[in-house]
Write an enzyme that holds these catalytic residues in place. Structure first.
Site, PDB file in Angstrom:
ATOM      1  N   SER A  52      39.570  35.016  40.265  1.00  0.00           N
ATOM      2  CA  SER A  52      40.578  35.695  41.051  1.00  0.00           C
ATOM      3  C   SER A  52      40.455  35.309  42.528  1.00  0.00           C
ATOM      4  O   SER A  52      40.566  34.129  42.867  1.00  0.00           O
ATOM      5  CB  SER A  52      40.466  37.207  40.815  1.00  0.00           C
ATOM      6  OG  SER A  52      41.534  37.902  41.374  1.00  0.00           O
ATOM      7  N   HIS A  78      44.434  33.857  38.318  1.00  0.00           N
ATOM      8  CA  HIS A  78      45.495  34.711  37.773  1.00  0.00           C
ATOM      9  C   HIS A  78      46.309  35.265  38.931  1.00  0.00           C
ATOM     10  O   HIS A  78      45.980  35.058  40.095  1.00  0.00           O
ATOM     11  CB  HIS A  78      44.950  35.822  36.870  1.00  0.00           C
ATOM     12  CG  HIS A  78      44.087  36.838  37.567  1.00  0.00           C
ATOM     13  ND1 HIS A  78      43.456  37.854  36.899  1.00  0.00           N
ATOM     14  CD2 HIS A  78      43.742  37.016  38.872  1.00  0.00           C
ATOM     15  CE1 HIS A  78      42.776  38.598  37.736  1.00  0.00           C
ATOM     16  NE2 HIS A  78      42.943  38.111  38.942  1.00  0.00           N
TER      17      HIS A  78
END
Length: 196
Positions: free
Chosen positions: A98, A123
């Protein structure tokens, strides 16, 4: 409470003890470990500014082992990496997920590394909202703006088209170190100490 090892150095003036992170800071190594959050981000920003003041020409090494965290805290680190004069080399040990992956990819070009068994995950930003419908709408618009900006920056860092990064970040997308290199998030997989 986490245990932090102490190292002792012998000098001409006697012994000097440091916690391990302070000793590594002398070597221009900063650790980003655990959740990216405001307090940790402020400490990392302060360390980068300190090292820039010490020597604006020498690289800084940011070692990352993080599951990600708060987008705005990560952006404080990212903006400082780009603001200061020294190059910031990034190295993934363990995981960069992330916001950790975003920071890994944001290192100086040619100086973004991962160890062989490191894992990288990209993501879209996560968020939640509650309250009145109007407040939820405002939060949703902010998340969409952040998603577009982060996707654009990751496309810029990786060399991938915006549309590909947007599609690849729709869900959790895990990569090995080699796959992260092929994607353009890092420049090299290190198997021994040679950060060149």
């Amino acid at each position: 409470m986490a245990l932090v090892p102490i190292v002792v150095e012998q000098t001409s003036k006697g012994e000097r003890s440091y916690d391990i992170y302070s000793r590594l800071l002398k070597e221009r190594i900063i650790f980003l470990t655990g959740q990216v959050e405001d307090h940790m981000a402020n400490l990392i920003v302060a360390q980068m500014l300190f090292l820039e003041a010490e020597d604006p020409e020498k690289d800084i090494y940011l070692y990352i082992n993080s599951p990600g965290g708060v987008v705005t805290a990560g952006l404080a680190i990212y903006d400082t990496m780009n603001f200061i004069k020294p190059d910031v080399a990034t190295l993934c040990t363990g995981q960069a997920c992330s916001m950790g992956a975003f920071l890994l990819s944001g290192g100086a070009k040619g100086k973004r590394f991962a160890l062989p068994n490191a894992r990288v995950m990209i993501h879209q930003p996560l968020g939640g909202a509650r309250g009145q419908a109007t407040d939820i709408q405002i939060q949703a618009q902010e998340i969409l703006k952040l998603k577009e900006m982060l996707t654009r920056k990751m496309a810029e860092h990786s060399g991938q088209p915006f549309e590909k990064v947007a599609a690849d970040t729709e869900r959790d997308n895990f990569m090995s170190a080699v796959e992260a290199m092929e994607y353009g998030l890092i420049d090299k997989v290190l198997t021994h100490r040679d950060m060149k």
